[in-house]
Scaffold this motif. Sequence first.
Motif, PDB file in Angstrom:
ATOM      1  N   SER A  47       0.829  -1.206   0.000  1.00 19.17           N
ATOM      2  CA  SER A  47       0.000   0.000   0.000  1.00 19.17           C
ATOM      3  C   SER A  47       0.862   1.253   0.000  1.00 19.17           C
ATOM      4  O   SER A  47       0.598   2.207  -0.739  1.00 19.17           O
ATOM      5  CB  SER A  47      -0.935   0.005   1.211  1.00 19.17           C
ATOM      6  OG  SER A  47      -1.860  -1.057   1.141  1.00 19.17           O
ATOM      7  N   VAL A  48       1.907   1.245   0.809  1.00 19.65           N
ATOM      8  CA  VAL A  48       2.819   2.389   0.854  1.00 19.65           C
ATOM      9  C   VAL A  48       3.591   2.502  -0.456  1.00 19.65           C
ATOM     10  O   VAL A  48       3.725   3.591  -1.028  1.00 19.65           O
ATOM     11  CB  VAL A  48       3.780   2.264   2.059  1.00 19.65           C
ATOM     12  CG1 VAL A  48       4.866   3.329   2.010  1.00 19.65           C
ATOM     13  CG2 VAL A  48       2.996   2.351   3.364  1.00 19.65           C
ATOM     14  N   ALA A  49       4.086   1.374  -0.965  1.00 22.39           N
ATOM     15  CA  ALA A  49       4.870   1.399  -2.196  1.00 22.39           C
ATOM     16  C   ALA A  49       4.041   1.890  -3.381  1.00 22.39           C
ATOM     17  O   ALA A  49       4.505   2.738  -4.171  1.00 22.39           O
ATOM     18  CB  ALA A  49       5.426   0.006  -2.489  1.00 22.39           C
ATOM     19  N   PHE A  50       2.809   1.397  -3.516  1.00 20.05           N
ATOM     20  CA  PHE A  50       1.991   1.803  -4.658  1.00 20.05           C
ATOM     21  C   PHE A  50       1.384   3.184  -4.461  1.00 20.05           C
ATOM     22  O   PHE A  50       1.064   3.859  -5.439  1.00 20.05           O
ATOM     23  CB  PHE A  50       0.937   0.746  -4.967  1.00 20.05           C
ATOM     24  CG  PHE A  50       1.481  -0.376  -5.799  1.00 20.05           C
ATOM     25  CD1 PHE A  50       1.537  -0.275  -7.172  1.00 20.05           C
ATOM     26  CD2 PHE A  50       1.958  -1.539  -5.206  1.00 20.05           C
ATOM     27  CE1 PHE A  50       2.049  -1.302  -7.960  1.00 20.05           C
ATOM     28  CE2 PHE A  50       2.473  -2.567  -5.969  1.00 20.05           C
ATOM     29  CZ  PHE A  50       2.517  -2.459  -7.350  1.00 20.05           C
ATOM     30  N   ARG A  51       1.238   3.629  -3.228  1.00 19.56           N
ATOM     31  CA  ARG A  51       0.877   5.032  -2.987  1.00 19.56           C
ATOM     32  C   ARG A  51       1.967   5.933  -3.555  1.00 19.56           C
ATOM     33  O   ARG A  51       1.698   6.884  -4.284  1.00 19.56           O
ATOM     34  CB  ARG A  51       0.728   5.282  -1.488  1.00 19.56           C
ATOM     35  CG  ARG A  51       0.490   6.749  -1.111  1.00 19.56           C
ATOM     36  CD  ARG A  51       0.874   7.028   0.329  1.00 19.56           C
ATOM     37  NE  ARG A  51       2.313   6.913   0.521  1.00 19.56           N
ATOM     38  CZ  ARG A  51       2.893   6.806   1.711  1.00 19.56           C
ATOM     39  NH1 ARG A  51       2.166   6.751   2.819  1.00 19.56           N
ATOM     40  NH2 ARG A  51       4.209   6.724   1.807  1.00 19.56           N
ATOM     41  N   ASP A  52       3.207   5.605  -3.218  1.00 13.17           N
ATOM     42  CA  ASP A  52       4.322   6.413  -3.700  1.00 13.17           C
ATOM     43  C   ASP A  52       4.519   6.266  -5.205  1.00 13.17           C
ATOM     44  O   ASP A  52       4.913   7.216  -5.876  1.00 13.17           O
ATOM     45  CB  ASP A  52       5.594   6.051  -2.932  1.00 13.17           C
ATOM     46  CG  ASP A  52       5.516   6.462  -1.465  1.00 13.17           C
ATOM     47  OD1 ASP A  52       4.598   7.246  -1.109  1.00 13.17           O
ATOM     48  OD2 ASP A  52       6.364   6.002  -0.675  1.00 13.17           O
ATOM     49  N   ALA A  53       4.225   5.079  -5.740  1.00 14.81           N
ATOM     50  CA  ALA A  53       4.297   4.895  -7.189  1.00 14.81           C
ATOM     51  C   ALA A  53       3.284   5.792  -7.892  1.00 14.81           C
ATOM     52  O   ALA A  53       3.574   6.379  -8.937  1.00 14.81           O
ATOM     53  CB  ALA A  53       4.058   3.435  -7.551  1.00 14.81           C
ATOM     54  N   ALA A  60      13.094   4.401  -1.396  1.00 13.63           N
ATOM     55  CA  ALA A  60      13.177   3.051  -0.842  1.00 13.63           C
ATOM     56  C   ALA A  60      11.860   2.288  -0.959  1.00 13.63           C
ATOM     57  O   ALA A  60      11.854   1.087  -1.212  1.00 13.63           O
ATOM     58  CB  ALA A  60      13.612   3.112   0.616  1.00 13.63           C
ATOM     59  N   THR A  61      10.738   2.977  -0.805  1.00 11.77           N
ATOM     60  CA  THR A  61       9.448   2.273  -0.848  1.00 11.77           C
ATOM     61  C   THR A  61       9.132   1.729  -2.237  1.00 11.77           C
ATOM     62  O   THR A  61       8.488   0.692  -2.353  1.00 11.77           O
ATOM     63  CB  THR A  61       8.297   3.190  -0.402  1.00 11.77           C
ATOM     64  OG1 THR A  61       8.227   4.315  -1.287  1.00 11.77           O
ATOM     65  CG2 THR A  61       8.479   3.642   1.030  1.00 11.77           C
ATOM     66  N   THR A  62       9.574   2.423  -3.282  1.00  7.51           N
ATOM     67  CA  THR A  62       9.271   1.984  -4.648  1.00  7.51           C
ATOM     68  C   THR A  62      10.386   1.158  -5.263  1.00  7.51           C
ATOM     69  O   THR A  62      10.166   0.477  -6.264  1.00  7.51           O
ATOM     70  CB  THR A  62       9.010   3.194  -5.558  1.00  7.51           C
ATOM     71  OG1 THR A  62      10.169   4.032  -5.567  1.00  7.51           O
ATOM     72  CG2 THR A  62       7.794   3.973  -5.100  1.00  7.51           C
ATOM     73  N   ASP A  63      11.585   1.215  -4.674  1.00  6.75           N
ATOM     74  CA  ASP A  63      12.743   0.562  -5.281  1.00  6.75           C
ATOM     75  C   ASP A  63      13.054  -0.804  -4.694  1.00  6.75           C
ATOM     76  O   ASP A  63      13.895  -1.525  -5.219  1.00  6.75           O
ATOM     77  CB  ASP A  63      13.988   1.448  -5.121  1.00  6.75           C
ATOM     78  CG  ASP A  63      13.871   2.746  -5.906  1.00  6.75           C
ATOM     79  OD1 ASP A  63      12.920   2.880  -6.695  1.00  6.75           O
ATOM     80  OD2 ASP A  63      14.726   3.628  -5.714  1.00  6.75           O
ATOM     81  N   THR A  64      12.391  -1.172  -3.617  1.00  3.26           N
ATOM     82  CA  THR A  64      12.690  -2.425  -2.924  1.00  3.26           C
ATOM     83  C   THR A  64      11.782  -3.542  -3.426  1.00  3.26           C
ATOM     84  O   THR A  64      10.560  -3.390  -3.475  1.00  3.26           O
ATOM     85  CB  THR A  64      12.499  -2.256  -1.401  1.00  3.26           C
ATOM     86  OG1 THR A  64      13.329  -1.180  -0.953  1.00  3.26           O
ATOM     87  CG2 THR A  64      12.875  -3.533  -0.669  1.00  3.26           C
ATOM     88  N   ASP A 101       5.232   7.005 -16.759  1.00  3.21           N
ATOM     89  CA  ASP A 101       5.863   5.822 -16.181  1.00  3.21           C
ATOM     90  C   ASP A 101       6.044   6.002 -14.683  1.00  3.21           C
ATOM     91  O   ASP A 101       6.125   7.119 -14.171  1.00  3.21           O
ATOM     92  CB  ASP A 101       7.229   5.587 -16.834  1.00  3.21           C
ATOM     93  CG  ASP A 101       7.102   5.184 -18.295  1.00  3.21           C
ATOM     94  OD1 ASP A 101       6.133   4.471 -18.630  1.00  3.21           O
ATOM     95  OD2 ASP A 101       7.963   5.586 -19.104  1.00  3.21           O
ATOM     96  N   THR A 102       6.124   4.879 -13.990  1.00  8.63           N
ATOM     97  CA  THR A 102       6.353   4.894 -12.548  1.00  8.63           C
ATOM     98  C   THR A 102       7.216   3.702 -12.178  1.00  8.63           C
ATOM     99  O   THR A 102       7.757   3.010 -13.058  1.00  8.63           O
ATOM    100  CB  THR A 102       5.023   4.916 -11.777  1.00  8.63           C
ATOM    101  OG1 THR A 102       5.287   5.198 -10.409  1.00  8.63           O
ATOM    102  CG2 THR A 102       4.245   3.626 -11.920  1.00  8.63           C
ATOM    103  N   ARG A 103       7.334   3.451 -10.886  1.00  9.09           N
ATOM    104  CA  ARG A 103       8.160   2.340 -10.414  1.00  9.09           C
ATOM    105  C   ARG A 103       7.524   1.759  -9.166  1.00  9.09           C
ATOM    106  O   ARG A 103       7.062   2.492  -8.297  1.00  9.09           O
ATOM    107  CB  ARG A 103       9.565   2.826 -10.097  1.00  9.09           C
ATOM    108  CG  ARG A 103      10.519   1.720  -9.654  1.00  9.09           C
ATOM    109  CD  ARG A 103      11.929   2.241  -9.336  1.00  9.09           C
ATOM    110  NE  ARG A 103      12.407   3.115 -10.374  1.00  9.09           N
ATOM    111  CZ  ARG A 103      12.837   4.378 -10.170  1.00  9.09           C
ATOM    112  NH1 ARG A 103      12.841   4.888  -8.957  1.00  9.09           N
ATOM    113  NH2 ARG A 103      13.257   5.111 -11.166  1.00  9.09           N
ATOM    114  N   VAL A 107      10.695  -2.145 -10.163  1.00 14.05           N
ATOM    115  CA  VAL A 107      10.402  -2.367 -11.581  1.00 14.05           C
ATOM    116  C   VAL A 107       9.773  -1.112 -12.166  1.00 14.05           C
ATOM    117  O   VAL A 107       8.803  -0.586 -11.605  1.00 14.05           O
ATOM    118  CB  VAL A 107       9.452  -3.572 -11.760  1.00 14.05           C
ATOM    119  CG1 VAL A 107       9.088  -3.767 -13.221  1.00 14.05           C
ATOM    120  CG2 VAL A 107      10.071  -4.831 -11.170  1.00 14.05           C
ATOM    121  N   ASP A 108      10.312  -0.636 -13.292  1.00 16.14           N
ATOM    122  CA  ASP A 108       9.711   0.489 -14.002  1.00 16.14           C
ATOM    123  C   ASP A 108       8.584  -0.024 -14.884  1.00 16.14           C
ATOM    124  O   ASP A 108       8.741  -1.038 -15.578  1.00 16.14           O
ATOM    125  CB  ASP A 108      10.763   1.197 -14.867  1.00 16.14           C
ATOM    126  CG  ASP A 108      11.838   1.872 -14.025  1.00 16.14           C
ATOM    127  OD1 ASP A 108      11.495   2.420 -12.962  1.00 16.14           O
ATOM    128  OD2 ASP A 108      13.012   1.849 -14.431  1.00 16.14           O
TER     129      ASP A 108
END
Length: 197
Positions: A47-53, A60-64, A101-103, A107-108
């Motif tokens: 949820s945090v990673a895709f919020r930031d995406a 760090a949230t989108t790159d891990t 585009d996002t990440r 993954v881009d």
Amino acid sequence: MTMVDLGPQTRILAGLAESVSDDRLADATPCPDLAVRNLLGHLLHLSVAFRDAARKDFGATTDTSPNATLPDIGPGWRAELPKALDELADAWRDPAAWTGDTRAGGVDLPGAVAGAVVADELVIHGWDLARAVGVPYAPDPDALASAHVFLQAAADDPSRGGGIFGPVVPVPADAPLLDRAVGLSGRDPDWRPGARG
């Protein structure tokens, strides 16, 4: 991939999580190697990673990778998860989230694909959680439709070897849409606690 309001599905998921009692946190789920607590941790992190995406706020949230560590929850998860789900839904209400585009997970990918991925994650992991704790589950129809389209496209892509989460489990063509999506995700729609795989 069309824009979907994820709010109805995140509210369903938050309600499911709220119903999980502490004595169920160690229970098995349809996700191999993930107990309920790990599944809840995965939901919190994604949820945090895709919020930031959605916000194109990379770090760090989108790159891990989601496979970097076994996800888990901390003592504040009952407040943290619904907050993260609300923020996720709000971020994806911005049409800009679905463009460019996002990440996520290191993954881009195009924004519209990321939106479909998160719809799929919310729908399928909602099913996982409901099955694990033995409660009824009816996902948001729009999120379910988006998840099914995404999973079907992945299953039809020969480069993915028949699915992105594991081998597709055959399901009758006239089965409910949720069962067909679950099968495409590599899960057995008939999974029950105590079952293997």
